[in-house]
Design a protein around this motif. Structure first.
Motif, PDB file in Angstrom:
ATOM      1  N   LEU A 153       0.824  -1.208   0.000  1.00  0.00           N
ATOM      2  CA  LEU A 153       0.000   0.000   0.000  1.00  0.00           C
ATOM      3  C   LEU A 153       0.859   1.260   0.000  1.00  0.00           C
ATOM      4  O   LEU A 153       0.616   2.185  -0.780  1.00  0.00           O
ATOM      5  N   LEU A 154       1.864   1.305   0.871  1.00  0.00           N
ATOM      6  CA  LEU A 154       2.720   2.485   0.949  1.00  0.00           C
ATOM      7  C   LEU A 154       3.637   2.576  -0.266  1.00  0.00           C
ATOM      8  O   LEU A 154       3.979   3.673  -0.721  1.00  0.00           O
ATOM      9  N   GLY A 155       4.025   1.439  -0.816  1.00  0.00           N
ATOM     10  CA  GLY A 155       4.882   1.429  -1.994  1.00  0.00           C
ATOM     11  C   GLY A 155       4.190   1.904  -3.254  1.00  0.00           C
ATOM     12  O   GLY A 155       4.848   2.199  -4.250  1.00  0.00           O
ATOM     13  N   SER A 156       2.861   2.009  -3.214  1.00  0.00           N
ATOM     14  CA  SER A 156       2.130   2.487  -4.391  1.00  0.00           C
ATOM     15  C   SER A 156       2.364   3.965  -4.658  1.00  0.00           C
ATOM     16  O   SER A 156       2.029   4.461  -5.732  1.00  0.00           O
ATOM     17  N   ILE A 157       2.938   4.686  -3.699  1.00  0.00           N
ATOM     18  CA  ILE A 157       3.190   6.119  -3.874  1.00  0.00           C
ATOM     19  C   ILE A 157       4.678   6.445  -3.866  1.00  0.00           C
ATOM     20  O   ILE A 157       5.062   7.609  -3.825  1.00  0.00           O
ATOM     21  N   GLY A 158       5.525   5.429  -3.919  1.00  0.00           N
ATOM     22  CA  GLY A 158       6.964   5.674  -3.939  1.00  0.00           C
ATOM     23  C   GLY A 158       7.718   4.619  -3.160  1.00  0.00           C
ATOM     24  O   GLY A 158       7.258   3.492  -2.993  1.00  0.00           O
ATOM     25  N   LYS A 159       8.879   5.002  -2.653  1.00  0.00           N
ATOM     26  CA  LYS A 159       9.737   4.073  -1.928  1.00  0.00           C
ATOM     27  C   LYS A 159       9.301   3.973  -0.458  1.00  0.00           C
ATOM     28  O   LYS A 159       8.670   4.875   0.080  1.00  0.00           O
ATOM     29  N   VAL A 160       9.657   2.854   0.161  1.00  0.00           N
ATOM     30  CA  VAL A 160       9.329   2.628   1.574  1.00  0.00           C
ATOM     31  C   VAL A 160      10.606   2.251   2.322  1.00  0.00           C
ATOM     32  O   VAL A 160      11.372   1.400   1.869  1.00  0.00           O
ATOM     33  N   GLU A 161      10.833   2.898   3.448  1.00  0.00           N
ATOM     34  CA  GLU A 161      11.946   2.574   4.335  1.00  0.00           C
ATOM     35  C   GLU A 161      11.374   2.119   5.671  1.00  0.00           C
ATOM     36  O   GLU A 161      10.601   2.844   6.298  1.00  0.00           O
ATOM     37  N   TRP A 162      11.741   0.911   6.103  1.00  0.00           N
ATOM     38  CA  TRP A 162      11.235   0.377   7.366  1.00  0.00           C
ATOM     39  C   TRP A 162      12.205   0.679   8.497  1.00  0.00           C
ATOM     40  O   TRP A 162      13.416   0.530   8.357  1.00  0.00           O
ATOM     41  N   LEU A 163      11.658   1.145   9.609  1.00  0.00           N
ATOM     42  CA  LEU A 163      12.442   1.521  10.775  1.00  0.00           C
ATOM     43  C   LEU A 163      12.271   0.502  11.886  1.00  0.00           C
ATOM     44  O   LEU A 163      11.165   0.035  12.146  1.00  0.00           O
ATOM     45  N   ASP A 164      13.363   0.187  12.557  1.00  0.00           N
ATOM     46  CA  ASP A 164      13.288  -0.701  13.712  1.00  0.00           C
ATOM     47  C   ASP A 164      12.866   0.048  14.969  1.00  0.00           C
ATOM     48  O   ASP A 164      12.376  -0.547  15.924  1.00  0.00           O
ATOM     49  N   ASN A 165      13.065   1.359  14.965  1.00  0.00           N
ATOM     50  CA  ASN A 165      12.815   2.170  16.155  1.00  0.00           C
ATOM     51  C   ASN A 165      11.869   3.311  15.801  1.00  0.00           C
ATOM     52  O   ASN A 165      12.200   4.177  14.985  1.00  0.00           O
ATOM     53  N   GLU A 166      10.703   3.320  16.418  1.00  0.00           N
ATOM     54  CA  GLU A 166       9.724   4.381  16.148  1.00  0.00           C
ATOM     55  C   GLU A 166      10.263   5.762  16.485  1.00  0.00           C
ATOM     56  O   GLU A 166       9.852   6.768  15.879  1.00  0.00           O
TER      57      GLU A 166
END
Length: 273
Positions: A153-166
Protein backbone atom coordinates in the motif's frame (compact mmCIF):
# COMPACT_ATOMS: atom_id res chain seq x y z
CA UNK A 1 3.16 -15.58 -3.08
CA UNK A 2 -0.40 -14.49 -2.32
CA UNK A 3 -1.65 -11.04 -3.25
CA UNK A 4 -0.75 -8.70 -0.36
CA UNK A 5 -3.48 -6.17 -1.23
CA UNK A 6 -6.38 -6.19 1.23
CA UNK A 7 -9.92 -7.09 0.24
CA UNK A 8 -11.40 -4.35 2.42
CA UNK A 9 -9.93 -1.00 3.45
CA UNK A 10 -11.29 2.08 5.18
CA UNK A 11 -9.51 5.37 4.46
CA UNK A 12 -10.25 7.96 7.13
CA UNK A 13 -9.30 11.36 5.76
CA UNK A 14 -9.37 11.79 1.98
CA UNK A 15 -7.43 15.04 1.73
CA UNK A 16 -4.29 15.62 -0.33
CA UNK A 17 -2.17 12.85 1.17
CA UNK A 18 -5.06 10.44 1.67
CA UNK A 19 -6.18 11.11 -1.89
CA UNK A 20 -2.65 10.52 -3.22
CA UNK A 21 -2.51 7.17 -1.46
CA UNK A 22 -5.96 6.24 -2.75
CA UNK A 23 -4.88 6.93 -6.32
CA UNK A 24 -1.82 4.75 -5.73
CA UNK A 25 -3.91 1.84 -4.45
CA UNK A 26 -6.22 1.99 -7.43
CA UNK A 27 -3.24 2.20 -9.77
CA UNK A 28 -1.70 -1.03 -8.42
CA UNK A 29 -4.96 -2.91 -8.80
CA UNK A 30 -6.86 -2.75 -5.53
CA UNK A 31 -10.56 -3.43 -6.01
CA UNK A 32 -12.38 -0.09 -5.46
CA UNK A 33 -15.49 -1.97 -4.34
CA UNK A 34 -13.58 -2.93 -1.20
CA UNK A 35 -12.62 0.65 -0.32
CA UNK A 36 -14.68 2.91 1.94
CA UNK A 37 -13.90 6.60 2.41
CA UNK A 38 -14.61 8.66 5.51
CA UNK A 39 -14.26 12.43 5.17
CA UNK A 40 -16.66 15.04 6.55
CA UNK A 41 -15.81 17.52 3.78
CA UNK A 42 -14.72 15.56 0.70
CA UNK A 43 -13.60 17.56 -2.32
CA UNK A 44 -15.71 17.58 -5.46
CA UNK A 45 -12.99 15.53 -7.15
CA UNK A 46 -13.13 12.90 -4.41
CA UNK A 47 -16.91 12.68 -4.62
CA UNK A 48 -16.67 12.23 -8.39
CA UNK A 49 -13.95 9.56 -8.04
CA UNK A 50 -15.94 7.62 -5.46
CA UNK A 51 -19.01 7.71 -7.69
CA UNK A 52 -17.06 6.68 -10.78
CA UNK A 53 -15.25 3.79 -9.08
CA UNK A 54 -18.12 2.58 -6.91
CA UNK A 55 -16.42 3.31 -3.60
CA UNK A 56 -18.51 3.88 -0.49
CA UNK A 57 -18.26 7.48 0.72
CA UNK A 58 -19.24 8.32 4.31
CA UNK A 59 -21.33 5.22 5.05
CA UNK A 60 -23.92 5.39 7.80
CA UNK A 61 -22.85 3.99 11.20
CA UNK A 62 -22.97 0.21 11.09
CA UNK A 63 -23.41 0.11 7.31
CA UNK A 64 -20.02 -1.55 6.69
CA UNK A 65 -18.22 -4.27 8.60
CA UNK A 66 -14.81 -3.88 10.26
CA UNK A 67 -12.08 -3.81 7.62
CA UNK A 68 -8.91 -5.73 6.93
CA UNK A 69 -6.99 -2.44 6.86
CA UNK A 70 -7.81 1.01 8.28
CA UNK A 71 -5.66 3.97 7.19
CA UNK A 72 -5.74 7.10 9.35
CA UNK A 73 -4.97 10.19 7.27
CA UNK A 74 -6.82 12.94 9.14
CA UNK A 75 -5.24 15.97 10.76
CA UNK A 76 -3.47 14.85 13.97
CA UNK A 77 -5.59 17.09 16.18
CA UNK A 78 -8.72 15.25 15.01
CA UNK A 79 -7.67 11.90 16.51
CA UNK A 80 -9.48 12.31 19.82
CA UNK A 81 -12.72 13.36 18.13
CA UNK A 82 -12.56 10.65 15.46
CA UNK A 83 -11.42 7.77 17.67
CA UNK A 84 -14.89 6.50 18.78
CA UNK A 85 -16.08 6.27 15.16
CA UNK A 86 -12.82 4.70 14.01
CA UNK A 87 -13.19 1.95 16.60
CA UNK A 88 -16.20 0.60 14.73
CA UNK A 89 -14.06 -0.25 11.69
CA UNK A 90 -11.49 -2.23 13.68
CA UNK A 91 -11.60 -5.88 14.71
CA UNK A 92 -8.78 -7.91 16.34
CA UNK A 93 -7.20 -8.78 12.96
CA UNK A 94 -7.41 -5.28 11.47
CA UNK A 95 -4.16 -3.59 10.45
CA UNK A 96 -4.16 0.10 11.40
CA UNK A 97 -1.79 2.36 9.43
CA UNK A 98 -1.47 5.92 10.72
CA UNK A 99 0.18 8.85 8.94
CA UNK A 100 -0.75 11.29 11.72
CA UNK A 101 2.29 13.46 12.43
CA UNK A 102 3.29 13.43 16.07
CA UNK A 103 0.96 10.62 17.13
CA UNK A 104 2.98 7.71 18.48
CA UNK A 105 2.06 4.04 18.49
CA UNK A 106 1.32 4.49 22.19
CA UNK A 107 -1.03 7.41 21.48
CA UNK A 108 -2.89 5.34 18.90
CA UNK A 109 -3.15 2.26 21.12
CA UNK A 110 -4.52 4.35 24.00
CA UNK A 111 -7.22 5.93 21.89
CA UNK A 112 -8.02 2.89 19.72
CA UNK A 113 -7.90 -0.12 22.06
CA UNK A 114 -9.52 -2.38 19.45
CA UNK A 115 -6.38 -2.10 17.33
CA UNK A 116 -3.67 -4.66 18.06
CA UNK A 117 -1.64 -4.35 14.83
CA UNK A 118 -0.45 -0.77 14.31
CA UNK A 119 2.00 0.85 11.92
CA UNK A 120 3.10 4.46 12.12
CA UNK A 121 4.15 5.93 8.77
CA UNK A 122 5.48 9.25 7.48
CA UNK A 123 5.03 9.83 3.74
CA UNK A 124 6.00 13.05 1.96
CA UNK A 125 4.53 15.41 -0.62
CA UNK A 126 5.98 13.79 -3.80
CA UNK A 127 3.58 10.94 -3.09
CA UNK A 128 1.17 13.01 -5.17
CA UNK A 129 3.31 12.25 -8.25
CA UNK A 130 4.19 8.66 -7.24
CA UNK A 131 7.73 9.68 -6.28
CA UNK A 132 7.30 9.90 -2.53
CA UNK A 133 9.27 8.17 0.17
CA UNK A 134 7.60 6.78 3.28
CA UNK A 135 9.28 5.68 6.49
CA UNK A 136 7.26 3.18 8.52
CA UNK A 137 7.62 1.74 12.02
CA UNK A 138 5.58 -1.37 12.89
CA UNK A 139 4.25 -2.14 16.34
CA UNK A 140 4.91 -5.54 17.96
CA UNK A 141 1.50 -6.93 16.95
CA UNK A 142 2.10 -6.63 13.20
CA UNK A 143 2.46 -9.96 11.39
CA UNK A 144 4.73 -10.62 8.41
CA UNK A 145 1.67 -10.77 6.15
CA UNK A 146 0.37 -7.43 7.48
CA UNK A 147 3.77 -5.84 6.96
CA UNK A 148 3.73 -7.08 3.36
CA UNK A 149 0.28 -5.53 2.94
CA UNK A 150 1.49 -2.21 4.33
CA UNK A 151 4.57 -2.35 2.11
CA UNK A 152 2.39 -2.80 -0.97
CA UNK A 153 0.00 0.00 0.00
CA UNK A 154 2.72 2.48 0.95
CA UNK A 155 4.88 1.43 -1.99
CA UNK A 156 2.13 2.49 -4.39
CA UNK A 157 3.19 6.12 -3.87
CA UNK A 158 6.96 5.67 -3.94
CA UNK A 159 9.74 4.07 -1.93
CA UNK A 160 9.33 2.63 1.57
CA UNK A 161 11.95 2.57 4.34
CA UNK A 162 11.24 0.38 7.37
CA UNK A 163 12.44 1.52 10.77
CA UNK A 164 13.29 -0.70 13.71
CA UNK A 165 12.82 2.17 16.15
CA UNK A 166 9.72 4.38 16.15
CA UNK A 167 11.74 7.14 17.82
CA UNK A 168 13.44 7.77 14.46
CA UNK A 169 10.20 9.12 12.99
CA UNK A 170 10.95 12.67 14.20
CA UNK A 171 14.26 12.59 12.32
CA UNK A 172 12.45 11.23 9.27
CA UNK A 173 10.00 14.13 9.49
CA UNK A 174 12.91 16.58 9.53
CA UNK A 175 14.68 14.97 6.53
CA UNK A 176 12.12 13.59 4.07
CA UNK A 177 8.85 14.88 5.49
CA UNK A 178 9.94 18.52 5.36
CA UNK A 179 12.67 17.95 2.77
CA UNK A 180 10.68 18.85 -0.37
CA UNK A 181 10.31 22.39 0.99
CA UNK A 182 14.10 22.63 1.32
CA UNK A 183 14.49 21.65 -2.33
CA UNK A 184 11.86 24.14 -3.46
CA UNK A 185 13.68 26.86 -1.52
CA UNK A 186 16.95 25.82 -3.17
CA UNK A 187 15.31 26.52 -6.53
CA UNK A 188 14.24 29.95 -5.26
CA UNK A 189 17.75 30.72 -4.05
CA UNK A 190 19.44 29.49 -7.23
CA UNK A 191 17.04 31.53 -9.35
CA UNK A 192 17.66 34.63 -7.23
CA UNK A 193 21.41 34.15 -7.58
CA UNK A 194 21.01 33.80 -11.33
CA UNK A 195 19.05 37.03 -11.49
CA UNK A 196 21.70 38.76 -9.39
CA UNK A 197 24.30 37.53 -11.91
CA UNK A 198 22.44 39.31 -14.67
CA UNK A 199 19.89 36.84 -16.03
CA UNK A 200 16.29 37.95 -16.58
CA UNK A 201 14.42 36.65 -13.50
CA UNK A 202 11.99 34.48 -15.48
CA UNK A 203 14.85 32.79 -17.36
CA UNK A 204 16.82 32.33 -14.12
CA UNK A 205 13.82 30.60 -12.55
CA UNK A 206 13.29 28.31 -15.52
CA UNK A 207 16.98 27.38 -15.56
CA UNK A 208 17.05 26.73 -11.80
CA UNK A 209 13.86 24.67 -11.89
CA UNK A 210 14.97 22.54 -14.85
CA UNK A 211 18.37 22.00 -13.23
CA UNK A 212 16.86 20.60 -10.03
CA UNK A 213 14.42 18.48 -12.03
CA UNK A 214 17.23 17.02 -14.11
CA UNK A 215 19.55 16.43 -11.17
CA UNK A 216 16.74 14.70 -9.30
CA UNK A 217 16.09 12.43 -12.27
CA UNK A 218 19.79 11.54 -12.42
CA UNK A 219 19.65 10.55 -8.75
CA UNK A 220 16.54 8.49 -9.47
CA UNK A 221 18.06 6.63 -12.40
CA UNK A 222 21.64 6.22 -11.18
CA UNK A 223 23.06 3.74 -8.69
CA UNK A 224 26.02 6.04 -8.04
CA UNK A 225 26.28 7.88 -4.73
CA UNK A 226 25.46 11.61 -4.59
CA UNK A 227 29.14 12.27 -3.85
CA UNK A 228 30.22 10.41 -6.99
CA UNK A 229 27.66 12.22 -9.13
CA UNK A 230 28.92 15.53 -7.74
CA UNK A 231 32.52 14.60 -8.50
CA UNK A 232 31.57 13.54 -12.04
CA UNK A 233 30.38 17.06 -12.91
CA UNK A 234 33.25 18.87 -11.17
CA UNK A 235 36.32 19.58 -13.27
CA UNK A 236 39.42 20.53 -11.25
CA UNK A 237 39.91 24.27 -11.37
CA UNK A 238 36.62 24.82 -13.21
CA UNK A 239 33.51 26.84 -12.53
CA UNK A 240 31.73 24.10 -10.55
CA UNK A 241 34.80 23.63 -8.35
CA UNK A 242 34.84 27.38 -7.63
CA UNK A 243 31.20 27.29 -6.53
CA UNK A 244 31.71 24.16 -4.43
CA UNK A 245 34.56 25.82 -2.55
CA UNK A 246 31.90 28.16 -1.19
CA UNK A 247 29.17 25.55 -0.65
CA UNK A 248 31.54 23.04 0.98
CA UNK A 249 33.36 25.53 3.21
CA UNK A 250 33.29 25.11 6.98
CA UNK A 251 30.43 27.61 7.14
CA UNK A 252 28.78 26.35 3.94
CA UNK A 253 25.78 24.23 3.08
CA UNK A 254 26.52 21.19 5.28
CA UNK A 255 26.38 22.97 8.66
CA UNK A 256 23.46 25.11 7.48
CA UNK A 257 21.47 22.02 6.49
CA UNK A 258 22.44 20.38 9.76
CA UNK A 259 20.97 23.27 11.71
CA UNK A 260 17.82 23.25 9.59
CA UNK A 261 17.19 19.53 10.09
CA UNK A 262 17.94 19.81 13.81
CA UNK A 263 15.40 22.64 14.12
CA UNK A 264 12.75 20.62 12.29
CA UNK A 265 13.45 17.57 14.48
CA UNK A 266 13.12 19.63 17.66
CA UNK A 267 9.79 20.99 16.46
CA UNK A 268 8.57 17.49 15.59
CA UNK A 269 9.44 16.37 19.12
CA UNK A 270 7.55 19.34 20.57
CA UNK A 271 4.47 18.46 18.55
CA UNK A 272 4.47 14.78 19.54
CA UNK A 273 1.94 13.38 21.94
Amino acid sequence: MSNPLPQTLVLIGAGKMGGAMLEGWLRIGMNPAGISLIDPKPSDEMVALATEKGMVLNPAPGAIAPAEVVVLATKPQMLDTAAPAVQAFIHPKTLLISILAGKTLGDLAARLPNATALIRAMPNLPASVQRGVTAAAPGPGVSAAQRATADALLGSIGKVEWLDNENLIDAVTAVSGSGPAYVFHLVECLAAAGAAAGLPPEIAERLARATIEGAGEMLFQSSLSPATLRQNVTSPGGTTAAALEVLMADDGLKPLMGRAVAAAKRRAEELSG
